[in-house]
Design a protein around this motif. Structure first.
Motif, PDB file in Angstrom:
ATOM      1  N   ARG A 399       0.731  -1.169   0.148  1.00 18.23           N
ATOM      2  CA  ARG A 399      -0.046   0.003   0.039  1.00 18.23           C
ATOM      3  C   ARG A 399       0.905   0.971  -0.495  1.00 18.23           C
ATOM      4  N   ALA A 400       0.982   2.174  -0.821  1.00 20.55           N
ATOM      5  CA  ALA A 400       1.913   3.266  -1.049  1.00 20.55           C
ATOM      6  C   ALA A 400       1.264   4.564  -0.468  1.00 20.55           C
ATOM      7  N   ILE A 401       1.882   5.455  -0.764  1.00 18.70           N
ATOM      8  CA  ILE A 401       1.048   6.732   0.113  1.00 18.70           C
ATOM      9  C   ILE A 401       2.028   7.960  -0.576  1.00 18.70           C
ATOM     10  N   ASP A 402       1.697   8.611  -1.562  1.00 21.40           N
ATOM     11  CA  ASP A 402       2.322   9.670  -1.947  1.00 21.40           C
ATOM     12  C   ASP A 402       2.883  10.873  -0.937  1.00 21.40           C
ATOM     13  N   ASP A 403       3.746  11.835  -1.392  1.00 21.72           N
ATOM     14  CA  ASP A 403       3.313  12.692  -0.799  1.00 21.72           C
ATOM     15  C   ASP A 403       2.142  14.638  -0.677  1.00 21.72           C
ATOM     16  N   THR A 404       1.499  13.949  -1.697  1.00 20.35           N
ATOM     17  CA  THR A 404       0.172  15.034  -1.239  1.00 20.35           C
ATOM     18  C   THR A 404      -1.087  13.965   0.098  1.00 20.35           C
ATOM     19  N   GLY A 405      -0.204  12.622   0.483  1.00 23.70           N
ATOM     20  CA  GLY A 405      -0.842  11.543   1.766  1.00 23.70           C
ATOM     21  C   GLY A 405      -1.556  11.024   0.921  1.00 23.70           C
ATOM     22  N   TYR A 406      -1.989  10.936  -0.029  1.00 21.26           N
ATOM     23  CA  TYR A 406      -3.004  10.640  -1.056  1.00 21.26           C
ATOM     24  C   TYR A 406      -2.682   8.803  -0.577  1.00 21.26           C
ATOM     25  N   VAL A 407      -3.577   7.699  -0.311  1.00 26.55           N
ATOM     26  CA  VAL A 407      -3.414   6.518   0.320  1.00 26.55           C
ATOM     27  C   VAL A 407      -3.657   5.691  -0.639  1.00 26.55           C
ATOM     28  N   GLN A 408      -3.071   4.524  -1.253  1.00 26.32           N
ATOM     29  CA  GLN A 408      -3.421   3.721  -2.464  1.00 26.32           C
ATOM     30  C   GLN A 408      -4.468   2.662  -1.404  1.00 26.32           C
ATOM     31  N   PRO A 409      -5.573   2.605  -2.716  1.00 26.00           N
ATOM     32  CA  PRO A 409      -7.000   2.288  -2.500  1.00 26.00           C
ATOM     33  C   PRO A 409      -7.022   0.432  -2.306  1.00 26.00           C
ATOM     34  N   LYS A 410      -8.091   0.524  -1.399  1.00 26.02           N
ATOM     35  CA  LYS A 410      -8.098  -1.163  -1.888  1.00 26.02           C
ATOM     36  C   LYS A 410      -9.561  -1.352  -2.770  1.00 26.02           C
ATOM     37  N   ILE A 411      -9.659  -2.235  -3.395  1.00 26.79           N
ATOM     38  CA  ILE A 411     -10.284  -2.503  -4.878  1.00 26.79           C
ATOM     39  C   ILE A 411     -11.859  -2.381  -4.496  1.00 26.79           C
ATOM     40  N   ASN A 412     -12.377  -2.847  -3.178  1.00 29.47           N
ATOM     41  CA  ASN A 412     -13.550  -2.770  -2.994  1.00 29.47           C
ATOM     42  C   ASN A 412     -13.965  -0.835  -2.882  1.00 29.47           C
ATOM     43  N   GLN A 413     -12.813   0.487  -2.015  1.00 33.62           N
ATOM     44  CA  GLN A 413     -12.838   1.282  -2.067  1.00 33.62           C
ATOM     45  C   GLN A 413     -12.565   1.526  -3.175  1.00 33.62           C
ATOM     46  N   LEU A 414     -12.122   1.137  -4.127  1.00 32.37           N
ATOM     47  CA  LEU A 414     -12.399   2.268  -5.881  1.00 32.37           C
ATOM     48  C   LEU A 414     -13.838   1.428  -6.603  1.00 32.37           C
ATOM     49  N   ARG A 415     -14.177   0.410  -5.930  1.00 32.47           N
ATOM     50  CA  ARG A 415     -15.335  -0.078  -6.969  1.00 32.47           C
ATOM     51  C   ARG A 415     -16.648   0.940  -5.813  1.00 32.47           C
ATOM     52  N   ALA A 416     -16.079   1.349  -5.082  1.00 36.59           N
ATOM     53  CA  ALA A 416     -17.497   2.017  -4.273  1.00 36.59           C
ATOM     54  C   ALA A 416     -17.325   2.855  -4.692  1.00 36.59           C
ATOM     55  N   VAL A 417     -16.837   3.600  -5.651  1.00 38.06           N
ATOM     56  CA  VAL A 417     -16.917   5.267  -6.197  1.00 38.06           C
ATOM     57  C   VAL A 417     -17.326   4.836  -7.452  1.00 38.06           C
ATOM     58  N   ARG A 418     -16.315   3.631  -8.050  1.00 38.20           N
ATOM     59  CA  ARG A 418     -16.070   3.655  -9.578  1.00 38.20           C
ATOM     60  C   ARG A 418     -16.878   2.562 -10.566  1.00 38.20           C
ATOM     61  N   GLY A 419     -17.794   1.790  -9.563  1.00 41.02           N
ATOM     62  CA  GLY A 419     -18.286   0.902  -9.850  1.00 41.02           C
ATOM     63  C   GLY A 419     -17.426  -0.081 -10.098  1.00 41.02           C
ATOM     64  N   THR A 420     -17.539  -1.254 -10.910  1.00 42.75           N
ATOM     65  CA  THR A 420     -17.243  -2.423 -12.296  1.00 42.75           C
ATOM     66  C   THR A 420     -16.304  -2.464 -13.608  1.00 42.75           C
ATOM     67  N   ARG A 421     -17.255  -1.142 -13.928  1.00 43.32           N
ATOM     68  CA  ARG A 421     -17.382  -1.453 -15.492  1.00 43.32           C
ATOM     69  C   ARG A 421     -16.103  -0.654 -16.206  1.00 43.32           C
ATOM     70  N   SER A 422     -15.494  -0.018 -15.321  1.00 40.48           N
ATOM     71  CA  SER A 422     -14.739   0.886 -15.891  1.00 40.48           C
ATOM     72  C   SER A 422     -13.502   0.113 -16.419  1.00 40.48           C
ATOM     73  N   ILE A 423     -12.496   0.249 -17.231  1.00 39.70           N
ATOM     74  CA  ILE A 423     -10.929   0.274 -17.854  1.00 39.70           C
ATOM     75  C   ILE A 423      -9.936   0.749 -17.310  1.00 39.70           C
ATOM     76  N   TYR A 424     -10.053   1.620 -17.071  1.00 42.01           N
ATOM     77  CA  TYR A 424      -8.662   2.600 -17.497  1.00 42.01           C
ATOM     78  C   TYR A 424      -8.707   2.841 -15.672  1.00 42.01           C
ATOM     79  N   HIS A 425      -7.386   3.434 -15.319  1.00 39.86           N
ATOM     80  CA  HIS A 425      -7.485   4.422 -13.788  1.00 39.86           C
ATOM     81  C   HIS A 425      -7.548   3.022 -12.955  1.00 39.86           C
TER      82      HIS A 425
END
Ligand SMILES: Nc1nc2c(c(=O)[nH]1)N[C@H]1C(S)=C(S)[C@@H](COP(=O)(O)O)O[C@H]1N2
Ligand SMILES: [Mo]
Length: 446
Positions: A399-425
């Motif tokens: 799990r990476a954290i960058d110098d803006t303080g952003y923390v790499q998300p878990k897959i379910n955290q990402l899916r909660a916002v982005r759904g499952t039909r994305s290809i990118y990012h």
């Protein structure tokens, strides 16, 4: 706004699904066979003290007692081919295509073999490739770069012109926006080469875009965007915000100390640090200064993110903070319990990596990994983490954290916002399961 991630565009109604079976069993066997037999007995045993140590194993070892030919005889003269090649024993380390990823053509993506690479620099022969309309080896004496649009003096440069200008060299990662895209749907992709291999990192040399835009006298008031255009048949055109163009973009003719490889855009490519690979236009032939985003086909039909509500997010250009364990990773096998070095890569399109945490129990407990230097902005950072495997099942994550303080998300955290039909990012935390027998495979942990 070119970089506004929230800007919705009309849904195209087209839905790309991850194929059910990404690779055939035969292809998986090809990928995983002949992998590095890493941490074979002696080393692991020496470190963990499980059974015979290295010195004892050396007793009676013919590899030590009988002098090999290379110790007694005359070696080969300097390499006759003039350009060095890897050892014959490293032949398995190759860029590979992955059947099923795109329907455009059989050979439009090749993936970098992250599982077998060290440090942060991608050797030129292993840099991933993504071509929308195939690659060309363009005669540099005939190649031109035009700068036009909202400029006082439209300019045309030859390669010789460009190479006389002040040059800059900088190390940056390039990641295709579709990297790890298959993981939105499932875990059919077996190895880190296929889950994360549309990623490379080089030292690029070229001319700062700000130098060229200044020479052309770009319109400082109205010139808010540039359009970058390639010379291949794919009509590859991308909008980049002027702010970013002036900040750290460059037109590069070299990577890792030699001229670009043809498949990576020889003789000239755009380098757009932190931005997804598609904007790193290859065989770069024209830059136009404009007053609004261009909305080209690669910004409206492709490279948009389909959201749960059916709308698309457009111009989500930046590659957010992400990391992956490259070894041990899917398709590899731990050959013995005891000490193992967990290693991987972390990067952020917004700046430097601040910290990487590693979990060996599926995210219940995290400990901080050691970051190797250099730690550069918009560049890969290598991390290492010592682990003693007890021989039981484990789930490895970083799990990476960058110098803006952003923390790499878990897959379910990402899916909660982005759904499952994305290809990118897809920058989710990657999980590798270690089975009792030591086999490592791709899993998702929610
Ligand atoms: N002219 C041109 N530029 C291009 C492309 C292309 O097909 N044509 N592909 C883009 C995409 S989608 C990516 S991810 C990167 C890949 O760069 P590489 O092949 O050097 O890895 O180049 C970008 N630039
Ligand atoms: Mo891409």
């Amino acid at each position: 706004m070119a970089e506004n991630p929230g800007m919705p565009v009309r849904p195209s109604g087209r839905l790309l699904r991850a194929p059910e079976h990404f690779l055939s069993p035969a292809q998986i066997a090809e990928v995983t066979a002949g992998r590095r037999g890493f941490l074979r007995g002696a080393f692991a045993a020496a470190l963990a003290g499980t059974g015979g140590v290295a010195a004892a194993q050396g007793t009676g070892d013919a590899n030590i007692l009988e002098l090999p030919a290379h110790t007694k005889g005359l070696g080969q003269p300097v390499a006759t081919h003039g350009y060095g090649q890897p050892s014959q024993y490293e032949r398995n380390l190759q860029r590979r295509e992955s059947p099923g990823l795109t329907r455009v053509s059989a050979a439009s993506v090749s993936f970098a073999p992250l599982q077998g690479m060290f440090g942060i620099i991608t050797p030129n022969g292993l840099h991933f490739e993504r071509h929308h309309q195939g690659w060309w080896d363009i005669d540099p004496s005939k190649h031109r770069l035009m700068i036009n649009g909202l400029v006082k003096n439209p300019l045309v440069f030859t390669m010789d012109d460009l190479m006389r200008l002040p040059s800059v060299s900088r190390m940056h990662f390039i990641e295709c926006g579709a990297n790890t895209g298959m993981e939105w749907g499932n875990v059919a992709v077996p190895t880190v080469q296929y889950t994360h291999g549309m990623l490379s990192c080089c030292e690029f040399t070229g001319v700062a875009l700000s130098t060229l835009l200044d020479m052309a006298g770009y319109d400082k008031k109205a010139g808010k965007y540039i359009l970058v255009e390639g010379a291949d048949g794919s009509s590859m055109t991308r909008t980049v915000a002027m702010e970013r163009a002036l900040d750290d973009c460059m037109v590069a003719y070299a990577m890792n100390g030699e001229m670009l490889r043809p498949e990576n855009g020889y003789p000239l490519r755009m380098v757009a640090p932190g931005i997804q690979g598609v904007s790193w236009v290859k065989w770069l032939r024209r830059i136009e200064v404009g007053d609004m985003p261009y909305g080209t086909k690669d910004e409206t039909l492709h490279y948009v993110d389909l959201m749960p509500d059916g709308l698309h997010r457009q111009y989500t250009s930046i590659q957010e903070c992400k990391s992956v364990i490259t070894s041990p990773s899917g398709g590899q096998t731990l050959l013995d319990k005891g000490f193992h070095n967990i290693t991987g890569l972390a990067w952020s399109g917004r700046g430097k990596i601040r910290r990487v945490d590693v979990s060996t129990d599926g995210g219940r407990n995290w400990r901080t990994a050691k970051l190797e230097s250099p730690i550069l902005s918009k560049c890969l950072t290598r991390f290492n983490f010592g682990w003693v495997w007890d021989g039981g099942p484990a789930i490895l994550q970083s799990r990476a954290i960058d110098d803006t303080g952003y923390v790499q998300p878990k897959i379910n955290q990402l899916r909660a916002v982005r759904g499952t039909r994305s290809i990118y990012h897809n920058n989710a935390i990657q999980s590798w399961r270690v089975a009792e027998g030591g086999e490592v495979s791709n899993v998702q942990v929610y």
